[in-house]
Structure formats: structure tokens, C-alpha cells
Design a protein around this motif. Structure first.
Motif, PDB file in Angstrom:
ATOM      1  N   THR A   1    -148.327  -4.427 -17.927  1.00 52.43           N
ATOM      2  CA  THR A   1    -148.949  -5.102 -18.395  1.00 52.43           C
ATOM      3  C   THR A   1    -149.412  -6.351 -18.984  1.00 52.43           C
ATOM      4  OG1 THR A   1    -149.934  -2.850 -16.761  1.00 52.43           O
ATOM      5  CG2 THR A   1    -152.343  -3.627 -17.428  1.00 52.43           C
TER       6      THR A   1
ATOM      7  N   GLY B   1    -160.183  -1.373 -25.779  1.00 51.14           N
ATOM      8  CA  GLY B   1    -159.161  -0.669 -26.153  1.00 51.14           C
ATOM      9  C   GLY B   1    -157.588  -0.933 -27.168  1.00 51.14           C
ATOM     10  N   ARG B   2    -156.794   0.637 -26.763  1.00 50.45           N
ATOM     11  CA  ARG B   2    -156.428   0.604 -27.953  1.00 50.45           C
ATOM     12  C   ARG B   2    -155.068   1.233 -27.794  1.00 50.45           C
ATOM     13  NH1 ARG B   2    -158.694   3.607 -33.192  1.00 50.45           N
ATOM     14  NH2 ARG B   2    -160.386   5.381 -32.331  1.00 50.45           N
ATOM     15  N   SER B   3    -154.868   1.707 -26.777  1.00 45.71           N
ATOM     16  CA  SER B   3    -153.711   2.448 -26.515  1.00 45.71           C
ATOM     17  C   SER B   3    -152.167   1.994 -26.599  1.00 45.71           C
ATOM     18  CB  SER B   3    -154.253   2.581 -24.327  1.00 45.71           C
ATOM     19  OG  SER B   3    -153.486   1.480 -23.943  1.00 45.71           O
TER      20      SER B   3
ATOM     21  N   ILE C   1    -150.135   1.567 -24.263  1.00 48.46           N
ATOM     22  CA  ILE C   1    -149.564   0.587 -23.074  1.00 48.46           C
ATOM     23  C   ILE C   1    -150.352  -0.637 -22.886  1.00 48.46           C
ATOM     24  CG2 ILE C   1    -148.373   2.992 -21.812  1.00 48.46           C
ATOM     25  CD1 ILE C   1    -150.054   2.647 -19.559  1.00 48.46           C
TER      26      ILE C   1
ATOM     27  N   HIS D   1    -162.395  -0.066 -29.913  1.00 53.36           N
ATOM     28  CA  HIS D   1    -162.767   0.884 -29.180  1.00 53.36           C
ATOM     29  C   HIS D   1    -164.099   2.119 -29.917  1.00 53.36           C
ATOM     30  CE1 HIS D   1    -162.006   1.839 -33.611  1.00 53.36           C
ATOM     31  NE2 HIS D   1    -161.259   0.946 -33.918  1.00 53.36           N
ATOM     32  N   SER D   2    -163.153   2.860 -29.340  1.00 56.00           N
ATOM     33  CA  SER D   2    -164.403   4.049 -28.913  1.00 56.00           C
ATOM     34  C   SER D   2    -165.079   4.337 -30.116  1.00 56.00           C
ATOM     35  CB  SER D   2    -163.851   5.466 -28.529  1.00 56.00           C
ATOM     36  OG  SER D   2    -163.238   5.823 -29.231  1.00 56.00           O
TER      37      SER D   2
ATOM     38  N   ALA E   1    -159.491  -3.116 -21.399  1.00 52.76           N
ATOM     39  CA  ALA E   1    -158.597  -2.523 -21.339  1.00 52.76           C
ATOM     40  C   ALA E   1    -159.054  -1.035 -21.249  1.00 52.76           C
ATOM     41  CB  ALA E   1    -157.461  -2.147 -21.836  1.00 52.76           C
ATOM     42  N   ILE E   2    -160.021  -0.466 -20.678  1.00 52.68           N
ATOM     43  CA  ILE E   2    -161.317   0.751 -21.466  1.00 52.68           C
ATOM     44  C   ILE E   2    -161.100   1.927 -20.822  1.00 52.68           C
ATOM     45  CG2 ILE E   2    -162.964   1.456 -22.636  1.00 52.68           C
ATOM     46  CD1 ILE E   2    -163.922  -1.403 -22.265  1.00 52.68           C
ATOM     47  N   GLY E   3    -161.095   1.630 -19.209  1.00 48.72           N
ATOM     48  CA  GLY E   3    -160.673   2.850 -18.334  1.00 48.72           C
ATOM     49  C   GLY E   3    -161.964   3.965 -18.179  1.00 48.72           C
ATOM     50  N   ARG E   4    -163.245   2.300 -17.881  1.00 46.53           N
ATOM     51  CA  ARG E   4    -164.646   3.080 -17.953  1.00 46.53           C
ATOM     52  C   ARG E   4    -165.178   1.966 -16.865  1.00 46.53           C
ATOM     53  NH1 ARG E   4    -166.351   7.150 -21.143  1.00 46.53           N
ATOM     54  NH2 ARG E   4    -165.378   7.789 -22.196  1.00 46.53           N
TER      55      ARG E   4
ATOM     56  N   MET F   1    -167.797  -0.634 -17.690  1.00 46.41           N
ATOM     57  CA  MET F   1    -168.875  -1.022 -19.130  1.00 46.41           C
ATOM     58  C   MET F   1    -169.352  -2.219 -19.579  1.00 46.41           C
ATOM     59  SD  MET F   1    -167.512   0.984 -22.136  1.00 46.41           S
ATOM     60  CE  MET F   1    -168.140  -0.160 -23.200  1.00 46.41           C
TER      61      MET F   1
ATOM     62  N   VAL G   1    -158.281  -5.625 -17.126  1.00 39.73           N
ATOM     63  CA  VAL G   1    -157.357  -4.523 -16.750  1.00 39.73           C
ATOM     64  C   VAL G   1    -157.216  -3.342 -16.376  1.00 39.73           C
ATOM     65  CG1 VAL G   1    -155.403  -3.489 -17.935  1.00 39.73           C
ATOM     66  CG2 VAL G   1    -156.162  -6.116 -18.797  1.00 39.73           C
ATOM     67  N   GLY G   2    -158.769  -3.081 -16.264  1.00 36.98           N
ATOM     68  CA  GLY G   2    -158.998  -1.310 -15.921  1.00 36.98           C
ATOM     69  C   GLY G   2    -158.866  -1.576 -14.214  1.00 36.98           C
ATOM     70  N   ILE G   3    -158.410  -0.198 -14.159  1.00 34.50           N
ATOM     71  CA  ILE G   3    -158.708   0.514 -12.350  1.00 34.50           C
ATOM     72  C   ILE G   3    -159.653   1.599 -11.664  1.00 34.50           C
ATOM     73  CG2 ILE G   3    -157.215   1.758 -10.326  1.00 34.50           C
ATOM     74  CD1 ILE G   3    -154.513  -0.066 -11.818  1.00 34.50           C
TER      75      ILE G   3
ATOM     76  N   THR H   1    -149.006  -6.686 -13.145  1.00 33.09           N
ATOM     77  CA  THR H   1    -147.846  -5.342 -13.672  1.00 33.09           C
ATOM     78  C   THR H   1    -146.161  -5.644 -13.734  1.00 33.09           C
ATOM     79  OG1 THR H   1    -149.765  -4.463 -14.266  1.00 33.09           O
ATOM     80  CG2 THR H   1    -148.009  -3.091 -14.494  1.00 33.09           C
TER      81      THR H   1
HETATM   82  P1  NDP Z   1    -156.672   5.165 -22.635  1.00 38.00           P
HETATM   83  O1  NDP Z   1    -157.411   5.972 -21.759  1.00 38.00           O
HETATM   84  O2  NDP Z   1    -155.065   5.168 -22.883  1.00 38.00           O
HETATM   85  O3  NDP Z   1    -157.201   3.740 -22.950  1.00 38.00           O
HETATM   86  C1  NDP Z   1    -159.189   3.536 -23.391  1.00 38.00           C
HETATM   87  C2  NDP Z   1    -158.814   2.835 -24.574  1.00 38.00           C
HETATM   88  O4  NDP Z   1    -160.511   2.109 -24.706  1.00 38.00           O
HETATM   89  C3  NDP Z   1    -159.046   3.937 -25.682  1.00 38.00           C
HETATM   90  O5  NDP Z   1    -158.479   2.543 -27.332  1.00 38.00           O
HETATM   91  C4  NDP Z   1    -160.421   4.249 -26.521  1.00 38.00           C
HETATM   92  O6  NDP Z   1    -160.719   3.891 -27.918  1.00 38.00           O
HETATM   93  C5  NDP Z   1    -161.003   2.990 -25.609  1.00 38.00           C
HETATM   94  N1  NDP Z   1    -162.575   3.825 -25.298  1.00 38.00           N
HETATM   95  C6  NDP Z   1    -162.694   4.564 -24.174  1.00 38.00           C
HETATM   96  N2  NDP Z   1    -164.843   4.558 -24.540  1.00 38.00           N
HETATM   97  C7  NDP Z   1    -164.693   3.526 -25.182  1.00 38.00           C
HETATM   98  C8  NDP Z   1    -166.161   2.721 -25.215  1.00 38.00           C
HETATM   99  N3  NDP Z   1    -167.290   4.014 -24.890  1.00 38.00           N
HETATM  100  N4  NDP Z   1    -166.675   1.915 -25.889  1.00 38.00           N
HETATM  101  C9  NDP Z   1    -164.639   0.865 -26.115  1.00 38.00           C
HETATM  102  N5  NDP Z   1    -163.889   1.320 -26.238  1.00 38.00           N
HETATM  103  C10 NDP Z   1    -163.417   2.618 -25.613  1.00 38.00           C
HETATM  104  O7  NDP Z   1    -155.858   3.968 -21.480  1.00 38.00           O
HETATM  105  P2  NDP Z   1    -155.209   2.809 -20.653  1.00 38.00           P
HETATM  106  O8  NDP Z   1    -155.423   1.591 -21.888  1.00 38.00           O
HETATM  107  O9  NDP Z   1    -153.877   3.222 -20.645  1.00 38.00           O
HETATM  108  O10 NDP Z   1    -155.618   1.745 -19.742  1.00 38.00           O
HETATM  109  C11 NDP Z   1    -157.369   1.283 -20.108  1.00 38.00           C
HETATM  110  C12 NDP Z   1    -157.494   0.664 -18.270  1.00 38.00           C
HETATM  111  O11 NDP Z   1    -156.505   0.204 -17.679  1.00 38.00           O
HETATM  112  C13 NDP Z   1    -157.752   1.950 -17.315  1.00 38.00           C
HETATM  113  O12 NDP Z   1    -158.701   1.649 -16.737  1.00 38.00           O
HETATM  114  C14 NDP Z   1    -156.385   2.114 -16.762  1.00 38.00           C
HETATM  115  O13 NDP Z   1    -156.649   2.928 -15.025  1.00 38.00           O
HETATM  116  C15 NDP Z   1    -156.004   1.068 -16.606  1.00 38.00           C
HETATM  117  N6  NDP Z   1    -154.518   0.355 -16.156  1.00 38.00           N
HETATM  118  C16 NDP Z   1    -154.313  -0.445 -15.598  1.00 38.00           C
HETATM  119  C17 NDP Z   1    -153.206  -1.136 -14.801  1.00 38.00           C
HETATM  120  C18 NDP Z   1    -152.589  -2.292 -14.189  1.00 38.00           C
HETATM  121  O14 NDP Z   1    -151.817  -2.318 -13.933  1.00 38.00           O
HETATM  122  N7  NDP Z   1    -153.571  -3.057 -14.082  1.00 38.00           N
HETATM  123  C19 NDP Z   1    -152.341  -0.280 -16.228  1.00 38.00           C
HETATM  124  C20 NDP Z   1    -152.492   0.406 -16.974  1.00 38.00           C
HETATM  125  C21 NDP Z   1    -153.613   0.809 -17.327  1.00 38.00           C
HETATM  126  P3  NDP Z   1    -160.221   5.109 -28.022  1.00 38.00           P
HETATM  127  O15 NDP Z   1    -159.226   5.051 -28.398  1.00 38.00           O
HETATM  128  O16 NDP Z   1    -161.044   5.306 -29.323  1.00 38.00           O
HETATM  129  O17 NDP Z   1    -160.306   6.525 -27.658  1.00 38.00           O
END
Ligand code: NDP
Length: 275
Positions: A111, A135-137, A139, A159-160, A178-181, A184, A199-201, A258
Motif C-alpha cells: 500500500t 496512522g502508525r500501523s 502495514i 496517531h490517536s 491511514a486511520i480506518g475512520r 475523520m 488510504v482509508g476504506i 496495492t
Molecule cells: P490500523 O487500525 O492498524 O491503524 C490505524 C492507525 O490510525 C493507528 O496508528 C491509530 O493510532 C490511528 N488512529 C486511530 N484513530 C485515530 C484518531 N482518532 N486520531 C489519530 N489517529 C488515529 O489500520 P491500518 O493502518 O491497517 O489501515 C488504515 C486504513 O487503511 C483502514 O481504513 C484500512 O481499511 C485501509 N487500508 C487500505 C488499503 C488499500 O489497499 N487501500 C490497504 C490497507 C489498509 P494508534 O496507533 O495510536 O492506535
């Protein structure tokens, strides 16, 4: 010979099935060898490890991808560590994470690698630019930040627990979410003229919410009425379109890249392995 990719799917998670079938389909379209290995959701760690071991030893396989998430009885970390790093086309093995950090050639997570490819193809320079990754995942967020830094951007990772997210984001010339919200990141997070990568889906099933997020866009709402949902990123689509100088739409922006980068990693792995 054609490069070979093996995809291991354990259990029957619907989203995983969709991802795996599109990976296999793309392999076939490209004339690559693809092997889909399905294992029941009762599979044990030992059984998955045995499968990975067989693929490690198969000379016709250049890439091994174990689709995550794995059922909870399977030790995901042990499986990840068992993949031969030279066949790790996801770039998640610690050996390849080390290569990424050291800027040493090797497979990069698909990605963030796709995001870099987009930026390159659209001629968006990174040297000296302020980039913010939300986002700090392992992946997406972390490897994304590394790749941007290697291209000489000045990178901030949020990050959060980030104290002033909107303030940090507004400083970005390149903003990656890349948050997953759902949606946001809003107008207050986006500097006028920033490049925004979403990046979010996220799936939205509430019609009123879909109306609000799309600004009532007729084509998108027709899609909602047909399927009962739409996919929205982590950035508010209307705010992004209004404020950004360039942005990736969801769907259709980062997602297709991706899979493309997975194919690219597999071809590169085949080239490396065949000398
Ligand atoms: P993760 O859940 O592993 O990581 C999310 C990150 O966002 C964490 O680091 C988290 O912080 C941070 N976060 C969550 N809430 C908040 C907030 N309120 N404020 C600031 N930061 C926040 O997700 P992924 O990295 O795996 O995926 C992110 C998104 O990307 C998802 O929507 C997923 O579906 C999408 N995705 C898309 C792909 C594509 O092919 N387009 C491939 C992979 C993912 P903390 O570490 O502090 O918890």
C-alpha cells in the motif's frame, strides 16, 4: 518461466475472499502463475507453518502471501516469521522491515509502495516537503513514513494520542490518512492546496450519512441505492476535493495500486531469485 505467487487463505472471511480472488485474477491477467491455497478455519499453527514451509521450498513460487487476519488459534507472528524473506512479497518480515529502514533494496509493503508510485507518476516532488502521515500501523503508516523520508520529505507521524491533530495536519504539504475512520479528516485538517492521499476504506450503510459525505452526489447516491452502501475513505470527500491541489479518490485511488505493487514485488522477487 513466469513469476509465481502463492496466496494462502485460512478460513472464510468475506473481505479476505474478495481480496484474494482479485489478487489471483490479476496474476492470471498478467500471465503469472498463481496458486491459491485454501485452509479451513480450524487450521492449526503447525498446519499453516507446514504449508508455508512447502511454498518456501517450491522453486516455481517467488512470492508467498498469507492473507491476514488469520483465525485466532493461529499464531500470526510465527507464520510471518516462517516466510522466506526472499519470497515475502508483502514486505512484512522483520528482515525486510530492516531493509526498508536501511533503504536497502527489497520488497516494500504494497500500500505505501503504491502511494509512492502514484506520487512519482503524477510528478509530485517530495524533497524538502512537509509530509504528515496519520496512522502508525506496521502495514501502512510506519512504512509510509519511512518511504517518504527516504525521498527527503520532512515527515511527521500522527496517531490517536497526537495532541493537536488538525494543527499538525494543516502544516502538511503532503497529507496521508491511514486511520480506518470514516471521513475523520475534514476541511480544518487540510491546508489549501495540499496533496491529500486517502488510504482509508470504510463502508457507509446509512443513507443520510452517505448523502452528507458525498454532498448528495447523484452518481454516488445511485451507487448507494443499488448496493445499499458506498465506500468512503478516511478523508471527507467534499472537503478533500475543495481544498486539495491533488488527491486520491476512494474508491479507485490507492486501492488498485496495492494489488499492482504486489504484482510488481512478485516480478522483482522472480528476477532476484533467478539472478
Ligand atoms: P490500523 O487500525 O492498524 O491503524 C490505524 C492507525 O490510525 C493507528 O496508528 C491509530 O493510532 C490511528 N488512529 C486511530 N484513530 C485515530 C484518531 N482518532 N486520531 C489519530 N489517529 C488515529 O489500520 P491500518 O493502518 O491497517 O489501515 C488504515 C486504513 O487503511 C483502514 O481504513 C484500512 O481499511 C485501509 N487500508 C487500505 C488499503 C488499500 O489497499 N487501500 C490497504 C490497507 C489498509 P494508534 O496507533 O495510536 O492506535
Amino acid at each position: 518461466r513466469a513469476p509465481g505467487l502463492a496466496v494462502v487463505l485460512v478460513g472464510n472471511d468475506l473481505a479476505s475472499e474478495i481480496y484474494v480472488s482479485s489478487k489471483v485474477r490479476t496474476c492470471i491477467e498478467l500471465g503469472m502463475r498463481s496458486e491459491e491455497i485454501r485452509m479451513p478455519d480450524t487450521a492449526t499453527t503447525a498446519e499453516v507453518l507446514a504449508q508455508v514451509d512447502a511454498l518456501n521450498r517450491d522453486p516455481g513460487i517467488d512470492g508467498i502471501l498469507v492473507q491476514m487476519p488469520l483465525p485466532k488459534q493461529v499464531d500470526s507472528r510465527a507464520v510471518l516469521l516462517a516466510i522466506d524473506p526472499s519470497k515475502d512479497v508483502d514486505g512484512f518480515h522483520p528482515f525486510n522491515v530492516g531493509n526498508l529502514v536501511g533503504n536497502i533494496p527489497g520488497p516494500r509493503p504494497c500500500t505505501p509502495a503504491g502511494v509512492m508510485e502514484l506520487l512519482k507518476r503524477y510528478g509530485i516532488g517530495l524533497k524538502g516537503k512537509r509530509a504528515v502521515v496519520v496512522g502508525r500501523s506496521d502495514i501502512v503508516g510506519k512504512p509510509m513514513a519511512m518511504l517518504l523520508m527516504h525521498e527527503h520529505a520532512t515527515v511527521t507521524i500522527c496517531h490517536s494520542r497526537t495532541a493537536d491533530l488538525a494543527g499538525e495536519c494543516r502544516r502538511a504539504e503532503i497529507l496521508v490518512a491511514a486511520i480506518g475512520r470514516t471521513a475523520m479528516i475534514e476541511a480544518e485538517h487540510i491546508a489549501e492546496g495540499a496533496v491529500v492521499i486517502d488510504v482509508g476504506i470504510n463502508r457507509v450503510t446509512d443513507r443520510e450519512e452517505a448523502m452528507r459525505l458525498t454532498g448528495g452526489n447523484a452518481a454516488r447516491m445511485a451507487g448507494f441505492d443499488k448496493r445499499g452502501s458506498i465506500v468512503v475513505g478516511d478523508v471527507h470527500p467534499v472537503a478533500m476535493a475543495e481544498r486539495a491541489s491533488a488527491y486520491t479518490p476512494v474508491p479507485g485511488g490507492v486501492g488498485p495500486l496495492t494489488i499492482a505493487m504486489l504484482m510488481s514485488n512478485t516480478v522483482e522477487s522472480a528476477e532476484r531469485r533467478l539472478g
